[in-house]
Design a protein around this motif. Structure first.
Motif, mmCIF file in Angstrom:
data_model
loop_
_atom_site.group_PDB
_atom_site.id
_atom_site.type_symbol
_atom_site.label_atom_id
_atom_site.label_comp_id
_atom_site.label_asym_id
_atom_site.label_seq_id
_atom_site.Cartn_x
_atom_site.Cartn_y
_atom_site.Cartn_z
ATOM 1 N N GLY A 28 0.830 -1.198 0.000
ATOM 2 C CA GLY A 28 0.000 0.000 0.000
ATOM 3 C C GLY A 28 0.867 1.252 0.000
ATOM 4 N N PRO A 29 0.300 2.406 0.247
ATOM 5 C CA PRO A 29 1.050 3.663 0.223
ATOM 6 C C PRO A 29 2.258 3.611 1.155
ATOM 7 N N HIS A 30 3.397 4.112 0.654
ATOM 8 C CA HIS A 30 4.585 4.140 1.503
ATOM 9 C C HIS A 30 5.425 5.376 1.181
ATOM 10 N N ARG A 31 6.428 5.615 1.994
ATOM 11 C CA ARG A 31 7.172 6.873 1.986
ATOM 12 C C ARG A 31 7.841 7.161 0.644
ATOM 13 N N HIS A 32 8.356 6.136 -0.028
ATOM 14 C CA HIS A 32 9.092 6.378 -1.260
ATOM 15 C C HIS A 32 8.193 6.946 -2.358
ATOM 16 N N ILE A 33 6.950 6.489 -2.405
ATOM 17 C CA ILE A 33 5.996 7.045 -3.358
ATOM 18 C C ILE A 33 5.653 8.479 -2.975
ATOM 19 N N THR A 34 5.466 8.712 -1.677
ATOM 20 C CA THR A 34 5.095 10.046 -1.201
ATOM 21 C C THR A 34 6.188 11.074 -1.491
ATOM 22 N N LEU A 35 7.456 10.682 -1.348
ATOM 23 C CA LEU A 35 8.550 11.609 -1.646
ATOM 24 C C LEU A 35 8.495 12.072 -3.096
ATOM 25 N N THR A 36 8.143 11.154 -3.989
ATOM 26 C CA THR A 36 8.059 11.505 -5.411
ATOM 27 C C THR A 36 6.851 12.385 -5.693
ATOM 28 N N THR A 37 5.691 12.012 -5.154
ATOM 29 C CA THR A 37 4.491 12.825 -5.400
ATOM 30 C C THR A 37 4.608 14.200 -4.746
ATOM 31 N N ASP A 38 5.298 14.271 -3.618
ATOM 32 C CA ASP A 38 5.533 15.575 -2.981
ATOM 33 C C ASP A 38 6.341 16.487 -3.909
ATOM 34 N N PHE A 39 7.371 15.921 -4.537
ATOM 35 C CA PHE A 39 8.221 16.721 -5.424
ATOM 36 C C PHE A 39 7.421 17.285 -6.593
ATOM 37 N N TYR A 40 6.543 16.468 -7.163
ATOM 38 C CA TYR A 40 5.743 16.903 -8.308
ATOM 39 C C TYR A 40 4.445 17.605 -7.888
ATOM 40 N N ARG A 41 4.298 17.848 -6.591
ATOM 41 C CA ARG A 41 3.118 18.533 -6.040
ATOM 42 C C ARG A 41 1.818 17.809 -6.410
ATOM 43 N N LEU A 42 1.871 16.489 -6.357
ATOM 44 C CA LEU A 42 0.701 15.680 -6.683
ATOM 45 C C LEU A 42 0.031 15.081 -5.446
ATOM 46 N N THR A 43 0.677 15.221 -4.305
ATOM 47 C CA THR A 43 0.175 14.565 -3.099
ATOM 48 C C THR A 43 -1.233 15.033 -2.734
ATOM 49 N N ASP A 44 -1.505 16.316 -2.940
ATOM 50 C CA ASP A 44 -2.833 16.843 -2.597
ATOM 51 C C ASP A 44 -3.873 16.565 -3.687
ATOM 52 N N LEU A 45 -3.387 16.214 -4.891
ATOM 53 C CA LEU A 45 -4.298 15.969 -6.005
ATOM 54 C C LEU A 45 -4.708 14.499 -6.115
ATOM 55 N N LEU A 46 -3.742 13.612 -5.817
ATOM 56 C CA LEU A 46 -4.000 12.178 -5.925
ATOM 57 C C LEU A 46 -3.921 11.536 -4.542
ATOM 58 N N VAL A 89 10.462 9.447 -13.938
ATOM 59 C CA VAL A 89 9.623 10.048 -12.900
ATOM 60 C C VAL A 89 10.355 10.120 -11.559
ATOM 61 N N PRO A 90 10.882 9.004 -11.029
ATOM 62 C CA PRO A 90 11.621 9.128 -9.766
ATOM 63 C C PRO A 90 12.941 9.867 -9.914
ATOM 64 N N LEU A 91 13.616 9.746 -11.072
ATOM 65 C CA LEU A 91 14.893 10.440 -11.246
ATOM 66 C C LEU A 91 14.714 11.951 -11.147
ATOM 67 N N GLY A 92 13.586 12.459 -11.622
ATOM 68 C CA GLY A 92 13.325 13.894 -11.505
ATOM 69 C C GLY A 92 13.280 14.357 -10.066
ATOM 70 N N SER A 93 12.851 13.467 -9.172
ATOM 71 C CA SER A 93 12.725 13.850 -7.760
ATOM 72 C C SER A 93 14.074 13.998 -7.062
ATOM 73 N N LEU A 94 15.172 13.670 -7.764
ATOM 74 C CA LEU A 94 16.500 13.888 -7.179
ATOM 75 C C LEU A 94 16.778 15.367 -6.945
ATOM 76 N N PHE A 95 15.999 16.217 -7.598
ATOM 77 C CA PHE A 95 16.160 17.660 -7.378
ATOM 78 C C PHE A 95 15.539 18.104 -6.057
ATOM 79 N N ALA A 96 14.833 17.204 -5.385
ATOM 80 C CA ALA A 96 14.220 17.538 -4.097
ATOM 81 C C ALA A 96 15.245 17.426 -2.976
ATOM 82 N N SER A 97 15.194 18.342 -2.045
ATOM 83 C CA SER A 97 16.150 18.330 -0.926
ATOM 84 C C SER A 97 15.958 17.115 -0.031
ATOM 85 N N THR A 98 14.771 16.512 -0.072
ATOM 86 C CA THR A 98 14.487 15.357 0.781
ATOM 87 C C THR A 98 15.302 14.123 0.392
#
Length: 289
Positions: A28-46, A89-98
């Motif tokens: 089910g939902p876990h932190r690694h997915i959330t880190l990616t959706t947070d970077f793309y600002r999708l967490t509040d949409l999906l 998709v996940p590689l783009g999230s490398l730009f996130a400070s997290t």
């Protein structure tokens, strides 16, 4: 690349994506997915569960396509495009400070991003499937880049206390490596592993130009990722009776992609003639007259 080598690569992709997809559905939902959706600002949409299902279905789609593509050559580019999307998709999230350890100064001290940079290996496989007729040295560099990156980067991290402590549980669980702690201190063991990784990097680079070093380079670097797979059995937190893999298991099973990269490199390096190697060196290195 020979048909045999490509079949092995497709089988490795099928195994890894099957395990990842099924495990993600069960976890089910876990932190690694959330880190990616947070970077793309999708967490509040999906909803988190929806994001997780999309990722799991994408992996399972790759698994099915990989199996079919063993026989159906025309599907391989489509598999490549899907793998490319899944990796970008996940590689783009490398730009996130997290993804970096702020307490140690941030980039290049990698934290959560260690699992993310492994998607460079999947991207390389995708490129091979989309462009199967790459020239010899282009193919060699594309296949080797992810392997060199992870060995150099994570190998370099082994010289930090943070990483030495991070790998202690894995190394301690392994019958192949636990004996090292009886001979050396925690940091020394980590340093030795780091030195091993960096020597493997040097061998792989030289093997591009010196064919006689291809086998030692393959054995030394391949051993890194094969031993990683043994942690799935030795480290109790890797496998789960309810979810197949834990998130630690996800991190470990992705190393199958690096084995696929090495198989691609080996297949390409075998086709490079001595004349091609000499001409490539002369074209790229200027000697004083």
């Amino acid at each position: 690349m020979t048909p045999l080598h490509l079949r092995i690569v497709l089988i490795l992709v099928a195994i890894s994506t099957t395990l990842l997809g099924l495990s993600m559905l069960l976890i089910g939902p876990h932190r690694h997915i959330t880190l990616t959706t947070d970077f793309y600002r999708l967490t509040d949409l999906l909803p988190a569960n929806t994001s997780n299902i999309i990722a799991a279905v994408a992996f399972l789609g790759c698994a099915v396509l990989s199996i079919i593509a063993i026989k159906k050559i025309n599907l391989r580019p489509w598999l490549g495009y899907l793998l490319m999307v899944i990796s970008l998709v996940p590689l783009g999230s490398l730009f996130a400070s997290t993804m970096w350890i702020e307490a140690l100064g941030g980039f290049p001290v990698i934290g959560s991003g260690q699992g993310v940079i492994k998607y460079f290996a999947l991207f390389s496989i995708a490129w091979f499937l989309i462009k199967p007729n790459l020239s010899g040295y282009q193919a060699a560099y594309i296949s080797l880049f992810p392997v060199l990156l992870v060995l150099l980067w994570i190998g370099g991290m082994k010289f930090t206390l943070f990483e030495a402590q991070g790998i202690e549980g894995l190394v301690n669980s392994s019958p192949l490596m636990s004996w090292m702690y009886s001979l050396w201190e925690l940091q020394t063991v980590s340093n030795l592993i780091g030195v091993y990784d960096l020597v493997a990097v040097l061998l792989l680079i030289v093997a591009i130009y010196r064919r006689e070093l291809l086998y030692p380079a393959m054995l030394m670097s391949g051993a890194v990722f094969i031993v990683t797979q043994t942690f799935l059995l030795s480290f109790s937190s890797s496998l789960s009776g309810t979810t197949l893999l834990s998130t630690t298991g996800h991190f470990l099973v992705k190393d199958l992609w690096f084995l696929a990269n090495l198989i691609c490199f080996y297949a390409v390096a075998q086709t490079l003639t001595s004349k091609q190697r000499i001409e490539h060196i002369e074209e790229n290195i200027s000697f004083p007259k």
